[in-house]
Design a protein around this motif. Structure first.
Motif, mmCIF file in Angstrom:
data_model
loop_
_atom_site.group_PDB
_atom_site.id
_atom_site.type_symbol
_atom_site.label_atom_id
_atom_site.label_comp_id
_atom_site.label_asym_id
_atom_site.label_seq_id
_atom_site.Cartn_x
_atom_site.Cartn_y
_atom_site.Cartn_z
ATOM 1 N N LEU A 128 -0.148 3.026 -3.220
ATOM 2 C CA LEU A 128 -1.146 4.006 -2.773
ATOM 3 C C LEU A 128 -0.542 5.200 -2.032
ATOM 4 O O LEU A 128 -1.270 6.100 -1.619
ATOM 5 C CB LEU A 128 -2.173 3.317 -1.851
ATOM 6 C CG LEU A 128 -2.879 2.075 -2.411
ATOM 7 C CD1 LEU A 128 -3.801 1.469 -1.351
ATOM 8 C CD2 LEU A 128 -3.674 2.435 -3.665
ATOM 9 N N TYR A 147 -7.505 0.170 1.690
ATOM 10 C CA TYR A 147 -6.797 1.342 2.199
ATOM 11 C C TYR A 147 -6.877 2.493 1.200
ATOM 12 O O TYR A 147 -6.865 2.283 -0.012
ATOM 13 C CB TYR A 147 -5.334 0.995 2.493
ATOM 14 C CG TYR A 147 -5.198 -0.017 3.610
ATOM 15 C CD1 TYR A 147 -5.082 0.392 4.929
ATOM 16 C CD2 TYR A 147 -5.214 -1.387 3.340
ATOM 17 C CE1 TYR A 147 -4.969 -0.532 5.960
ATOM 18 C CE2 TYR A 147 -5.113 -2.319 4.367
ATOM 19 C CZ TYR A 147 -4.993 -1.881 5.674
ATOM 20 O OH TYR A 147 -4.898 -2.792 6.689
ATOM 21 N N SER A 165 -7.602 -2.893 -2.727
ATOM 22 C CA SER A 165 -7.222 -2.655 -1.349
ATOM 23 C C SER A 165 -8.310 -1.892 -0.602
ATOM 24 O O SER A 165 -9.059 -1.110 -1.199
ATOM 25 C CB SER A 165 -5.912 -1.849 -1.300
ATOM 26 O OG SER A 165 -5.583 -1.511 0.030
ATOM 27 N N ASN A 171 0.337 5.143 0.850
ATOM 28 C CA ASN A 171 -0.270 5.073 2.184
ATOM 29 C C ASN A 171 0.769 4.512 3.150
ATOM 30 O O ASN A 171 1.096 3.334 3.099
ATOM 31 C CB ASN A 171 -1.506 4.164 2.133
ATOM 32 C CG ASN A 171 -2.309 4.203 3.423
ATOM 33 O OD1 ASN A 171 -1.761 4.293 4.514
ATOM 34 N ND2 ASN A 171 -3.623 4.119 3.288
ATOM 35 N N ASP A 190 -5.853 5.961 -0.879
ATOM 36 C CA ASP A 190 -4.647 6.367 -1.597
ATOM 37 C C ASP A 190 -4.385 7.857 -1.404
ATOM 38 O O ASP A 190 -5.266 8.612 -0.995
ATOM 39 C CB ASP A 190 -4.750 6.029 -3.084
ATOM 40 C CG ASP A 190 -5.955 6.689 -3.749
ATOM 41 O OD1 ASP A 190 -6.831 7.215 -3.025
ATOM 42 O OD2 ASP A 190 -6.022 6.669 -4.989
ATOM 43 N N ILE A 242 0.823 -1.217 0.000
ATOM 44 C CA ILE A 242 0.000 0.000 0.000
ATOM 45 C C ILE A 242 0.856 1.265 0.000
ATOM 46 O O ILE A 242 0.415 2.318 -0.456
ATOM 47 C CB ILE A 242 -1.001 0.020 1.178
ATOM 48 C CG1 ILE A 242 -0.267 0.048 2.527
ATOM 49 C CG2 ILE A 242 -1.949 -1.151 1.094
ATOM 50 C CD1 ILE A 242 -1.202 0.289 3.706
#
Length: 226
Positions: A67, A86, A84, A69, A88, A63
């Motif tokens: 992303l 999660y 995902s 992240n 971005d 991630i």
């Protein structure tokens, strides 16, 4: 055989060196923004970096790569390369900045800005864990270990002779706090919602909402929740 063993040994050392260096590179790449955020919000740069290293594997997690992240914050994302849960970010810096604004926007974390200074990374880590940032009971211990291992506290600009505060007793996490019981009040002649609200440090709107009242009119003997 000896040469082969020696080559494998040296290769192992080389791999370990690369891994250690990659974390150091990660720190050097992000320390300036972490210190900028520390100066703006009085949150230790060591905590910002320590949490990022822990949550993103020093930028090596999927991630983090796809992303941007670096703090394990969940949410929607528009990335087509991976699926995902999660969110971005347009850049690594924006992920760092959002981490601070995330803490400020949640009441369980916001209180920490008044409780601890920018040098007290241990209590910051424990406070963030108590607020429910991570499910792991060892999360704070792991973040503190990272800070110590890489001496991230050196970036907090601690005053000379700074003495770390004595750790207070552990407070229960928000998940283990007992639910607050409503106080029951019996209406007396002459009572009105305004005076009752002032005496009990609440608001008329709150009382009406708790009791499902459509009108502020009260009757003696009536029981209401506060």
């Amino acid at each position: 055989m000896k040469k082969t063993f020696l080559l494998l040994f040296l290769l192992g050392l080389s791999i370990l060196s690369i891994k250690a260096q990659s974390t150091q590179d990660y720190i050097l790449a992000n320390v300036n923004h972490a210190q900028y955020l520390m100066q703006q919000y009085q949150l230790p740069a060591s905590i910002i970096l320590g949490v990022a290293i822990h949550e993103s594997a020093a930028g090596r997690s999927k991630i983090a790569k796809y992303l941007n992240n670096h703090f394990g914050v969940k949410g929607a994302n528009s990335n087509a390369e991976i699926q995902s849960a999660y969110r971005d970010y347009p850049s690594v810096d924006s992920s760092y900045s959002h981490f601070v604004s995330f803490l400020q926007s949640r009441k369980y974390f916001n209180v920490l800005f008044d409780q601890y200074d920018q040098y007290d990374y241990k209590n910051w880590a424990r406070g963030i864990q108590r607020g429910g940032y991570a499910a792991s009971r060892t999360w704070a211990t792991q973040v503190i270990a990272i800070i110590k291992k890489y001496e991230l506290f050196q970036y907090d600009n601690r005053p000379e002779g700074y003495i770390e505060p004595i750790n207070p007793p552990e407070a229960p996490s928000r998940k283990t706090l007992a639910p607050k019981k409503n106080k029951i009040y019996t209406i007396k002649p002459g009572d009105n919602l305004s005076t009752i609200a002032k005496k009990n440090h609440t608001t008329v709107t709150s009382i009406m909402r708790k009791n499902g009242l459509k009108s502020p009119a009260l009757k003696p003997g009536q029981k209401i929740k506060l």
